[in-house]
Enzyme design. Sequence first.
Site, PDB file in Angstrom:
ATOM      1  N   ASP A  13       0.810  -1.220   0.000  1.00  0.00           N
ATOM      2  CA  ASP A  13       0.000   0.000   0.000  1.00  0.00           C
ATOM      3  C   ASP A  13       0.842   1.268   0.000  1.00  0.00           C
ATOM      4  OD1 ASP A  13      -2.202  -1.724   0.141  1.00  0.00           O
ATOM      5  OD2 ASP A  13      -2.058  -1.779   2.324  1.00  0.00           O
ATOM      6  N   LYS A  16       1.873   1.964  -5.179  1.00  0.00           N
ATOM      7  CA  LYS A  16       2.398   1.358  -6.410  1.00  0.00           C
ATOM      8  C   LYS A  16       1.487   1.659  -7.591  1.00  0.00           C
ATOM      9  CE  LYS A  16       2.314  -2.629  -4.304  1.00  0.00           C
ATOM     10  NZ  LYS A  16       2.098  -2.207  -2.902  1.00  0.00           N
ATOM     11  N   GLY A  42      -4.567  -4.303  -3.763  1.00  0.00           N
ATOM     12  CA  GLY A  42      -5.548  -3.223  -3.939  1.00  0.00           C
ATOM     13  C   GLY A  42      -4.763  -1.983  -4.296  1.00  0.00           C
ATOM     14  N   HIS A  43      -4.790  -1.577  -5.554  1.00  0.00           N
ATOM     15  CA  HIS A  43      -3.998  -0.436  -6.015  1.00  0.00           C
ATOM     16  C   HIS A  43      -4.935   0.700  -6.413  1.00  0.00           C
ATOM     17  CE1 HIS A  43      -0.457  -3.300  -7.231  1.00  0.00           C
ATOM     18  NE2 HIS A  43      -0.803  -3.400  -5.963  1.00  0.00           N
ATOM     19  N   GLN A 225       1.825  -6.495  -3.368  1.00  0.00           N
ATOM     20  CA  GLN A 225       2.367  -6.727  -2.027  1.00  0.00           C
ATOM     21  C   GLN A 225       3.693  -5.943  -1.926  1.00  0.00           C
ATOM     22  OE1 GLN A 225       0.925  -9.726  -3.802  1.00  0.00           O
ATOM     23  NE2 GLN A 225      -0.781  -8.647  -2.912  1.00  0.00           N
TER      24      GLN A 225
HETATM   25  P1  GDP Z   1      -0.704   0.280  -3.542  1.00  0.00           P
HETATM   26  O1  GDP Z   1      -1.349  -0.976  -3.071  1.00  0.00           O
HETATM   27  O2  GDP Z   1       0.763   0.305  -3.295  1.00  0.00           O
HETATM   28  O3  GDP Z   1      -1.038   0.638  -4.945  1.00  0.00           O
HETATM   29  O4  GDP Z   1      -1.302   1.462  -2.626  1.00  0.00           O
HETATM   30  P2  GDP Z   1      -2.845   1.639  -2.162  1.00  0.00           P
HETATM   31  O5  GDP Z   1      -3.626   2.142  -3.313  1.00  0.00           O
HETATM   32  O6  GDP Z   1      -3.330   0.444  -1.445  1.00  0.00           O
HETATM   33  O7  GDP Z   1      -2.680   2.757  -1.045  1.00  0.00           O
HETATM   34  C1  GDP Z   1      -2.080   3.995  -1.323  1.00  0.00           C
HETATM   35  C2  GDP Z   1      -3.091   5.107  -1.002  1.00  0.00           C
HETATM   36  O8  GDP Z   1      -2.412   6.341  -0.964  1.00  0.00           O
HETATM   37  C3  GDP Z   1      -4.168   5.281  -2.048  1.00  0.00           C
HETATM   38  O9  GDP Z   1      -5.339   5.733  -1.412  1.00  0.00           O
HETATM   39  C4  GDP Z   1      -3.603   6.356  -2.968  1.00  0.00           C
HETATM   40  O10 GDP Z   1      -4.602   7.105  -3.651  1.00  0.00           O
HETATM   41  C5  GDP Z   1      -2.910   7.231  -1.959  1.00  0.00           C
HETATM   42  N1  GDP Z   1      -1.732   7.964  -2.438  1.00  0.00           N
HETATM   43  C6  GDP Z   1      -0.755   7.550  -3.285  1.00  0.00           C
HETATM   44  N2  GDP Z   1       0.207   8.482  -3.374  1.00  0.00           N
HETATM   45  C7  GDP Z   1      -0.172   9.499  -2.562  1.00  0.00           C
HETATM   46  C8  GDP Z   1       0.423  10.745  -2.193  1.00  0.00           C
HETATM   47  O11 GDP Z   1       1.522  11.103  -2.623  1.00  0.00           O
HETATM   48  N3  GDP Z   1      -0.266  11.518  -1.290  1.00  0.00           N
HETATM   49  C9  GDP Z   1      -1.472  11.135  -0.763  1.00  0.00           C
HETATM   50  N4  GDP Z   1      -2.074  11.950   0.109  1.00  0.00           N
HETATM   51  N5  GDP Z   1      -2.056   9.975  -1.100  1.00  0.00           N
HETATM   52  C10 GDP Z   1      -1.412   9.172  -1.971  1.00  0.00           C
HETATM   53  P1  IMO Z   2      -0.916  -4.264  -2.236  1.00  0.00           P
HETATM   54  O1  IMO Z   2      -0.469  -4.788  -3.583  1.00  0.00           O
HETATM   55  C1  IMO Z   2      -0.955  -4.795   2.086  1.00  0.00           C
HETATM   56  C2  IMO Z   2      -1.019  -8.924   3.568  1.00  0.00           C
HETATM   57  C3  IMO Z   2      -2.274  -9.359   4.283  1.00  0.00           C
HETATM   58  C4  IMO Z   2      -1.686 -10.358   5.276  1.00  0.00           C
HETATM   59  C5  IMO Z   2      -0.590 -11.026   4.445  1.00  0.00           C
HETATM   60  C6  IMO Z   2      -0.982 -12.354   3.817  1.00  0.00           C
HETATM   61  O2  IMO Z   2      -2.181  -3.490  -2.282  1.00  0.00           O
HETATM   62  O3  IMO Z   2       0.205  -3.527  -1.574  1.00  0.00           O
HETATM   63  P2  IMO Z   2      -2.527 -12.986   1.770  1.00  0.00           P
HETATM   64  O4  IMO Z   2      -4.000 -12.796   1.555  1.00  0.00           O
HETATM   65  O5  IMO Z   2      -1.685 -12.375   0.725  1.00  0.00           O
HETATM   66  O6  IMO Z   2      -2.174 -14.428   2.019  1.00  0.00           O
HETATM   67  O7  IMO Z   2      -2.228 -12.228   3.157  1.00  0.00           O
HETATM   68  O8  IMO Z   2      -0.257 -10.098   3.416  1.00  0.00           O
HETATM   69  N1  IMO Z   2      -1.248  -8.359   2.214  1.00  0.00           N
HETATM   70  C7  IMO Z   2      -1.186  -7.063   1.926  1.00  0.00           C
HETATM   71  N2  IMO Z   2      -0.993  -5.989   2.715  1.00  0.00           N
HETATM   72  N3  IMO Z   2      -1.091  -4.628   0.754  1.00  0.00           N
HETATM   73  C8  IMO Z   2      -1.251  -5.695  -0.059  1.00  0.00           C
HETATM   74  O9  IMO Z   2      -1.258  -5.599  -1.400  1.00  0.00           O
HETATM   75  C9  IMO Z   2      -1.341  -6.977   0.519  1.00  0.00           C
HETATM   76  N4  IMO Z   2      -1.519  -8.223   0.029  1.00  0.00           N
HETATM   77  C10 IMO Z   2      -1.440  -9.060   1.081  1.00  0.00           C
HETATM   78  O10 IMO Z   2      -2.906  -8.282   4.947  1.00  0.00           O
HETATM   79  O11 IMO Z   2      -1.074  -9.674   6.336  1.00  0.00           O
HETATM   80 MG    MG Z   3      -2.819  -1.624  -1.759  1.00  0.00          MG
END
Ligand code: GDP
Ligand code: IMO
Ligand code: MG
Length: 427
Positions: A13, A16, A42-43, A225
Amino acid sequence: MPAIVVLGAQWGDEGKGKATDLLATTETIDYVVRTSGGHNAGHTIVVNGEKFATHLLPSGILTPGATSVIGNGVVVSPEALFRELDGLLERGVELGGLVVSANAHIIASYHSTIDKVTERFLGKNQIGTTGRGIGPAYADKINRVGIRVADLFDEGILHQKVESALDVRNHLLTKVYNRRAVEVDAVVEELLSYADRLRPLVADTSLLLNQALDAGETVLFEGAQATMLDVDHGTYPFVTSSSAIAGGVCTGAGVGPTRIDRVIGVIKAYTTRVGSGPFPTELFDHDGAELQRIGGEVGVSTGRTRRCGWYDAVIARYASRVNGLTEFFLTKLDVLDSWEQIPVCVAYEIDGQRVEEMPMTQTEFHHAKPVYEFFDGWQEDISGCRTFADLPKNAQGYVLALEEISGAKIWGVGVGPGREETLVVHD
Ligand code: GDP
Ligand code: IMO
Ligand code: MG
């Protein structure tokens, strides 16, 4: 720059999706490829104020000129795949092309059942998985009883494979977990129902990507991840079940390491984690609650609140090392706008000793206490900054200080969720 890897440097998170989307729209990217994980990811991508979330699909699906590829290292739930595609189509989004590896392993509904009962059985030792069946599907792959995408196109083979996959699983479900056995015919029927829609998308993606690289096309590998969730290099057993580091890109795509030009580690200006497991800089106080609130730290896939803590440079250096990072993309700097002082973990204290590198054993990591250095905050809104020079002096200082201690240069900085809310530090 023909082959670029974007991956998570912390526990996921990091942003990415945003980094991938940014590159896919600012450079000419021909392919965006997922190489590991499944719909546990979840991106988030924010385009013109509109928010999208991708799970199994590469974020490049939202870039019409790019072709999205689901590589052989991914575990594919056909149900989740088509649900996600249909969700985007219903929103009227123009999508890029999609290709799925014939060798990718399948997640069927029983994998998610097993994931959930295993977690329940683990009780207080549970991993906190997403419950999507990721671990059981990878376990089947390693146990050589997995079902691959190409198996869906041969009913006889599919039947045999589902039968052997369920043989041991059903003993476990009925005798250990006290659950009903899964019926082979029902699983075969479930999987066959996706075969016709899947068939035109399926290809030898290793061949496709290597030919693209030979032709000088640009391929972006989108990590899912993160480093600390990697099954080998993460905080085992509190990890996911795939290779989320740069090395996993090669096995998960069928592309050799000599072809990779850039490896970008996406890293937040603080740290978060979902699920169980050690997290040295985790905060249980007002600051932690504020990072969670201001950063909107709620899981995209499961809606769980993310644990929050300060930036950990030991982890950054470790990520830099195990991935061979050429650069970092630092996200969410804007979330720190209101702090007067910002602590950064520069080392650990483990059983009275100062330690600069990731300790060798998990026991030591569980004992690690952060050693903090404090940086002056900037206490102003930076979301409108578009160049490094626009940033207040203390924010520039914070970025440069992180760069100094994190093991790779910081290429870009995110100051908001939107595609445009980004600035480049080093071009
Ligand atoms: P990912 O799984 O690595 O793609 O990241 P997620 O989407 O799960 O979580 C990142 C969160 O941060 C999302 O809600 C993005 O919209 C938000 N985000 C990404 N870059 C920035 C930033 O530079 N500033 C802020 N405030 N939010 C950001
Ligand atoms: P993105 O790509 C954050 C965590 C789960 C749990 C562990 C194992 O959005 O960064 P799983 O279901 O993969 O066997 O769970 O990994 N986990 C993540 N945490 N971001 C993710 O993906 C994750 N994908 C798995 O919360 O701790
Ligand atoms: Mg994510």
